[in-house]
Design an enzyme around this catalytic site. Structure first.
Site, short mmCIF file in Angstrom:
data_model
loop_
_atom_site.label_atom_id
_atom_site.label_comp_id
_atom_site.label_asym_id
_atom_site.label_seq_id
_atom_site.Cartn_x
_atom_site.Cartn_y
_atom_site.Cartn_z
N ALA A 157 55.16 17.11 69.54
CA ALA A 157 56.11 17.34 68.44
C ALA A 157 56.57 18.79 68.53
CB ALA A 157 55.42 17.07 67.11
N GLY A 188 52.20 14.72 70.60
CA GLY A 188 53.16 13.64 70.32
C GLY A 188 53.73 13.03 71.59
N GLU A 222 51.28 10.51 72.56
CA GLU A 222 51.36 9.43 71.56
C GLU A 222 52.61 8.58 71.78
OE1 GLU A 222 50.95 12.35 68.45
OE2 GLU A 222 49.08 11.41 67.80
N GLU A 260 46.39 19.14 69.81
CA GLU A 260 46.72 19.60 68.45
C GLU A 260 45.61 20.45 67.83
OE1 GLU A 260 46.95 16.46 69.51
OE2 GLU A 260 48.82 15.53 68.85
#
Ligand code: CAA
Length: 296
Positions: free
Chosen positions: A104, A147, A150, A170
């Site tokens: 992200a 992300g 993911e 993260e």
């Protein structure tokens, strides 16, 4: 309101907007189109000999394809477009040789508050990807972190280039997976390895990812996308309606008990006998000819 009071209010609003831009961002209305390919953060094309594979390339190389809101909106649009296109049988999602996606967008989200995340349903639209009916093959070269990992996990099949790195780093920036990593990884690769990835932040290599079952095949980096497209073409040669039922059945295995899943699979299997494509597929087999599926 006096002029002085008005200017004070305006000044305070502007300085607050500068500190917390995400609270003030006016909704952007953009008209994307896969036909004109007028995307800012992705590229799309139809590929394969029969042009039956949709190829989406994440295209934000300077930020290692960090998944900003604009990119995720465009990706959502392109996936829905290919999902609705009857000429497309499978979708390949890739990045570049350095990064599939490095997570992200940290710079975009760093000043978010809990309230902003909650009010804006931050990351909620990522789950839309799992609602796409057609198979999505992630072709991962380089970093698939946070992300980015993911996003690959949300796809149906992962092919990796030999230099790919998968990880959930993260924890090193004071947060944790939010796009499904802590839930999908244990289902795919087991608890111990998932805990190691999520709690240490250390990435794993493509080879290790393949050994763990995270990735189904590893290829030399420069062959990866072609191999993923080849797989997409093979999938596209089958009946689309049956492919989508088979995808549903496998996905159900991750969301239900074995007995329930077995019953569900049986119902879907019975259901295939209500389609013209089952009749055609089995007739073609007995007549020793290739099937001509009509998606009926
Ligand atoms: N968000 C925003 N920008 C990012 C980014 C990210 N996730 N990852 C990389 N970038 C940017 C860098 O800031 C840099 O931009 P500038 O040139 O403007 O400084 C550019 O991409 C190139 O990155 P590096 O210079 O850091 O490249 P590198 O080769 O030295 O290192 C890397 C590569 C190890 C992947 C490193 O960039 C990195 O650690 N990135 C962050 C990875 C990460 O923590 N991801 C998780 C994000 S949080 C998340 O994803 C939450 C969730 O679950 C949804």
């Amino acid at each position: 309101m006096s002029a002085i009071r008005l200017s004070k209010v305006l000044f305070s609003r502007v300085s607050q907007a500068a500190r917390f831009p995400q609270q003030f961002a006016a909704p952007t209305i953009r008209c994307y189109s896969c036909e004109t390919n007028n995307f800012e953060h992705i590229k799309t094309e139809t590929t394969g000999e029969k042009k039956n594979v949709g190829l989406i390339t994440l295209n934000r190389p300077k930020a290692l394809n960090a998944l900003c809101k604009g990119l995720m909106d465009e990706l959502d649009h392109a996936l829905k477009h290919f999902d609705a296109n009857p000429a497309i049988g499978a979708i390949v999602l890739t990045g570049n040789e350095k990064a599939f996606a490095a997570g992200a967008d940290i710079k975009e989200m760093m000043n978010n508050t809990y309230t902003i995340n909650e009010k804006n349903n931050f990351l909620q639209n990522w789950e839309n990807i799992s609602k796409i009916k057609k198979p999505i093959i992630a072709a991962v070269n380089g970093y698939a972190l946070g992300g980015g990992c993911e996003l690959a996990l949300t796809c149906d099949i992962i092919y990796a280039g030999d230099k790919a790195r998968f990880g959930q780093p993260e924890i090193a920036i004071g947060t944790m997976p939010g796009g499904g990593g802590s839930q999908r990884l244990p289902r795919f690769i087991g608890k111990s390895k998932s805990m190691e990835l999520v709690l240490s932040g250390n990435p794993i290599t493509a080879e290790e990812a393949e050994r763990s079952g995270l990735v189904s095949r590893v290829f030399p980096a420069d062959k990866l996308v072609a191999e993923a497209v080849k797989l997409g073409e093979k999938i596209s040669s089958h009946s689309p309606i049956i492919v989508s039922l088979a995808k549903k059945a496998v996905n159900a295995a991750y969301e239900t008990s074995l007995q329930h899943g077995l019953n569900y699979e049986k119902q879907l299997f019975y259901g295939t006998f209500a389609t013209a494509d089952q009749k055609e597929g089995m007739a073609a087999f007995t007549e020793k000819r290739p099937p001509k599926f009509t998606n009926e």
